[in-house]
Scaffold this motif. Structure first.
Motif, PDB file in Angstrom:
ATOM      1  N   GLY A   1      57.078  47.281  40.074  1.00  0.00           N
ATOM      2  CA  GLY A   1      56.452  46.660  38.910  1.00  0.00           C
ATOM      3  C   GLY A   1      55.616  45.483  39.368  1.00  0.00           C
ATOM      4  O   GLY A   1      56.092  44.345  39.412  1.00  0.00           O
ATOM      5  N   PHE A   2      54.372  45.732  39.712  1.00  0.00           N
ATOM      6  CA  PHE A   2      53.509  44.676  40.225  1.00  0.00           C
ATOM      7  C   PHE A   2      53.030  43.772  39.090  1.00  0.00           C
ATOM      8  O   PHE A   2      52.930  44.185  37.934  1.00  0.00           O
ATOM      9  CB  PHE A   2      52.303  45.288  40.947  1.00  0.00           C
ATOM     10  CG  PHE A   2      52.669  46.074  42.170  1.00  0.00           C
ATOM     11  CD1 PHE A   2      52.800  45.448  43.397  1.00  0.00           C
ATOM     12  CD2 PHE A   2      52.922  47.435  42.092  1.00  0.00           C
ATOM     13  CE1 PHE A   2      53.162  46.158  44.530  1.00  0.00           C
ATOM     14  CE2 PHE A   2      53.281  48.164  43.214  1.00  0.00           C
ATOM     15  CZ  PHE A   2      53.403  47.520  44.434  1.00  0.00           C
TER      16      PHE A   2
ATOM     17  N   THR B   1      47.155  37.678  37.456  1.00  0.00           N
ATOM     18  CA  THR B   1      48.158  36.912  38.204  1.00  0.00           C
ATOM     19  C   THR B   1      48.067  37.208  39.693  1.00  0.00           C
ATOM     20  O   THR B   1      48.121  36.296  40.534  1.00  0.00           O
ATOM     21  CB  THR B   1      49.573  37.240  37.692  1.00  0.00           C
ATOM     22  OG1 THR B   1      49.650  36.964  36.296  1.00  0.00           O
ATOM     23  CG2 THR B   1      50.626  36.431  38.436  1.00  0.00           C
ATOM     24  N   MET B   2      47.920  38.481  40.026  1.00  0.00           N
ATOM     25  CA  MET B   2      47.821  38.875  41.435  1.00  0.00           C
ATOM     26  C   MET B   2      46.628  38.194  42.108  1.00  0.00           C
ATOM     27  O   MET B   2      46.743  37.641  43.210  1.00  0.00           O
ATOM     28  CB  MET B   2      47.687  40.393  41.536  1.00  0.00           C
ATOM     29  CG  MET B   2      47.716  40.941  42.944  1.00  0.00           C
ATOM     30  SD  MET B   2      47.523  42.758  42.960  1.00  0.00           S
ATOM     31  CE  MET B   2      49.031  43.267  42.117  1.00  0.00           C
TER      32      MET B   2
ATOM     33  N   MET C   1      40.231  40.394  34.226  1.00  0.00           N
ATOM     34  CA  MET C   1      39.929  40.871  35.580  1.00  0.00           C
ATOM     35  C   MET C   1      40.728  42.141  35.868  1.00  0.00           C
ATOM     36  O   MET C   1      41.928  42.197  35.628  1.00  0.00           O
ATOM     37  CB  MET C   1      40.285  39.803  36.611  1.00  0.00           C
ATOM     38  CG  MET C   1      39.431  38.553  36.540  1.00  0.00           C
ATOM     39  SD  MET C   1      39.883  37.397  37.860  1.00  0.00           S
ATOM     40  CE  MET C   1      38.804  36.032  37.449  1.00  0.00           C
ATOM     41  N   ALA C   2      40.040  43.131  36.394  1.00  0.00           N
ATOM     42  CA  ALA C   2      40.688  44.407  36.681  1.00  0.00           C
ATOM     43  C   ALA C   2      40.891  44.574  38.179  1.00  0.00           C
ATOM     44  O   ALA C   2      40.285  43.874  38.997  1.00  0.00           O
ATOM     45  CB  ALA C   2      39.834  45.550  36.138  1.00  0.00           C
ATOM     46  N   LEU C   3      41.750  45.515  38.532  1.00  0.00           N
ATOM     47  CA  LEU C   3      41.938  45.860  39.936  1.00  0.00           C
ATOM     48  C   LEU C   3      40.684  46.564  40.445  1.00  0.00           C
ATOM     49  O   LEU C   3      40.061  47.352  39.730  1.00  0.00           O
ATOM     50  CB  LEU C   3      43.145  46.779  40.095  1.00  0.00           C
ATOM     51  CG  LEU C   3      44.509  46.227  39.678  1.00  0.00           C
ATOM     52  CD1 LEU C   3      45.558  47.326  39.759  1.00  0.00           C
ATOM     53  CD2 LEU C   3      44.905  45.036  40.530  1.00  0.00           C
ATOM     54  N   VAL C   4      40.347  46.317  41.695  1.00  0.00           N
ATOM     55  CA  VAL C   4      39.200  46.992  42.302  1.00  0.00           C
ATOM     56  C   VAL C   4      39.544  48.454  42.598  1.00  0.00           C
ATOM     57  O   VAL C   4      38.701  49.339  42.486  1.00  0.00           O
ATOM     58  CB  VAL C   4      38.770  46.259  43.586  1.00  0.00           C
ATOM     59  CG1 VAL C   4      37.647  47.011  44.295  1.00  0.00           C
ATOM     60  CG2 VAL C   4      38.327  44.832  43.260  1.00  0.00           C
TER      61      VAL C   4
ATOM     62  N   ALA D   1      44.217  34.356  45.662  1.00  0.00           N
ATOM     63  CA  ALA D   1      43.054  33.466  45.782  1.00  0.00           C
ATOM     64  C   ALA D   1      43.492  32.041  46.079  1.00  0.00           C
ATOM     65  O   ALA D   1      42.861  31.345  46.895  1.00  0.00           O
ATOM     66  CB  ALA D   1      42.227  33.513  44.502  1.00  0.00           C
ATOM     67  N   ASP D   2      44.573  31.593  45.440  1.00  0.00           N
ATOM     68  CA  ASP D   2      45.072  30.235  45.677  1.00  0.00           C
ATOM     69  C   ASP D   2      45.485  30.048  47.136  1.00  0.00           C
ATOM     70  O   ASP D   2      45.407  28.932  47.667  1.00  0.00           O
ATOM     71  CB  ASP D   2      46.255  29.927  44.754  1.00  0.00           C
ATOM     72  CG  ASP D   2      45.833  29.713  43.305  1.00  0.00           C
ATOM     73  OD1 ASP D   2      44.612  29.603  43.060  1.00  0.00           O
ATOM     74  OD2 ASP D   2      46.715  29.684  42.434  1.00  0.00           O
ATOM     75  N   ALA D   3      45.933  31.134  47.756  1.00  0.00           N
ATOM     76  CA  ALA D   3      46.326  31.065  49.166  1.00  0.00           C
ATOM     77  C   ALA D   3      45.130  31.210  50.099  1.00  0.00           C
ATOM     78  O   ALA D   3      45.273  31.110  51.322  1.00  0.00           O
ATOM     79  CB  ALA D   3      47.354  32.150  49.472  1.00  0.00           C
ATOM     80  N   GLY D   4      43.950  31.460  49.527  1.00  0.00           N
ATOM     81  CA  GLY D   4      42.744  31.600  50.332  1.00  0.00           C
ATOM     82  C   GLY D   4      42.573  32.960  50.979  1.00  0.00           C
ATOM     83  O   GLY D   4      41.689  33.138  51.833  1.00  0.00           O
TER      84      GLY D   4
END
Length: 306
Positions: free
Chosen positions: A236-237, A242-243, A1-4, A248-251
């Motif tokens: 360093g993000f 992972t991001m 998955m890439a950053l938008v 997403a887990d937090a909704g």
């Protein structure tokens, strides 16, 4: 998955390749705040060592370059006129590419990440083309790239037309009334808005630092610590996978509107910036955050540790 929106970050190699471009302005927002919220030590960090051609840009002082000098609280958003005057003063025009860089002089105290995201959040939503140096000055140095020193700052490059503030900034900034309306909406079961506390779990739980005189968190808020979105305090993000998983887990990726907050609207911009990287288009940062909210006894808070 890439950053938008990968263009919101630049690599050290990109910066090295474009350091001498006439339309690229590098702003160093390094902070080393005193107890009185003065960033003179941050300027000294720049004098001691900085990326060649970069300009020291004091965002971190209580009434820094991107703060409203007339506000009662520190770090409140500038007006459109104030912002436009600042951009003209540093030579940022409609065709300028701004690269925000920072270091972390004292890990756990002076986060290079959050000051870069604070500057980006304000400048981007006022219409400036800006990006953050991924990995910060620490990565630049670790790769053996050149550093400069001394007090002489580059003169602002004249631009034909100063940057013209856009209207987006008003949607990207939440007020106390906006947050109170969100609290009431959440309390009634409305899932159209989500409030996010970007501070640590201890802060959220009321067992750590107190902002505004009351511990705990805003009623109805969830906790996504900004530290869960970075690998280090040096911009360093974490990787995109992972991001995305954390948010997403937090909704948050599915929430129609998100409002982030922290103690003083600085760490909150890390969460907001990461949501922007992943393409969320309706995110605001609560300007006054807990410094304003917790100081008002009429504003609802929850303290799990009480």
């Amino acid at each position: 998955m890439a950053l938008v929106h990968p263009e919101y970050l630049v690599t050290t190699q990109w910066l090295a390749d474009h350091l001498d471009d006439p339309d690229v302005v590098v702003l160093d927002v390094t902070a080393r705040l005193t107890s009185s919220l003065d960033n003179a030590p941050g300027l000294q960090c720049w004098i001691d060592q900085h990326i060649p051609g970069s300009v020291f840009f004091d965002v971190a002082s209580a009434k820094g370059r991107l703060s409203n000098p007339d506000a009662s609280l520190p770090w409140m958003w500038p007006t459109a006129d104030q912002f436009g005057a600042t951009m003209a003063d540093i030579g940022v025009g409609p065709h300028t590419k701004v690269v925000l860089v920072g270091r972390t002089p004292r890990p756990g105290v002076d986060s290079g990440t959050m000051w870069c995201t604070r500057a980006w959040w304000t400048m981007h939503h006022f219409g400036v083309d800006c990006a953050i140096l991924h990995g910060g000055i620490e990565r630049w140095q670790a790769e053996g790239r050149p550093m400069a020193h001394g007090e002489d700052q580059p003169a602002a490059r004249p631009v034909p037309t100063p940057a013209e503030p856009s209207g987006e900034w008003q949607r990207a900034r939440a007020t106390k009334d906006d947050v109170l309306a969100a609290v009431q909406a959440i309390g009634s079961g409305d899932a159209s808005v989500c409030i996010v506390d970007a501070l640590s779990a201890n802060n959220y739980g009321g067992s750590s630092d107190v902002y505004g005189g009351r511990a705990g968190h805003i009623e109805g808020a969830i906790n996504v610590p900004y530290a869960s979105l970075i690998e280090a305090e040096t911009c360093g993000f974490v990787d995109a996978v992972t991001m995305r998983a954390v948010l997403a887990d937090a909704g948050l990726l599915d929430a129609p509107r998100v409002i982030t907050y922290c103690g003083g609207a600085i760490a909150a911009t890390v969460d907001a910036f990461c949501l922007a990287l992943l393409g969320h288009q309706d995110v605001a940062v609560y300007d006054g955050s807990l410094m304003e909210w917790a100081a008002d006894p009429n504003m609802p808070m929850v303290n799990p540790s009480a």
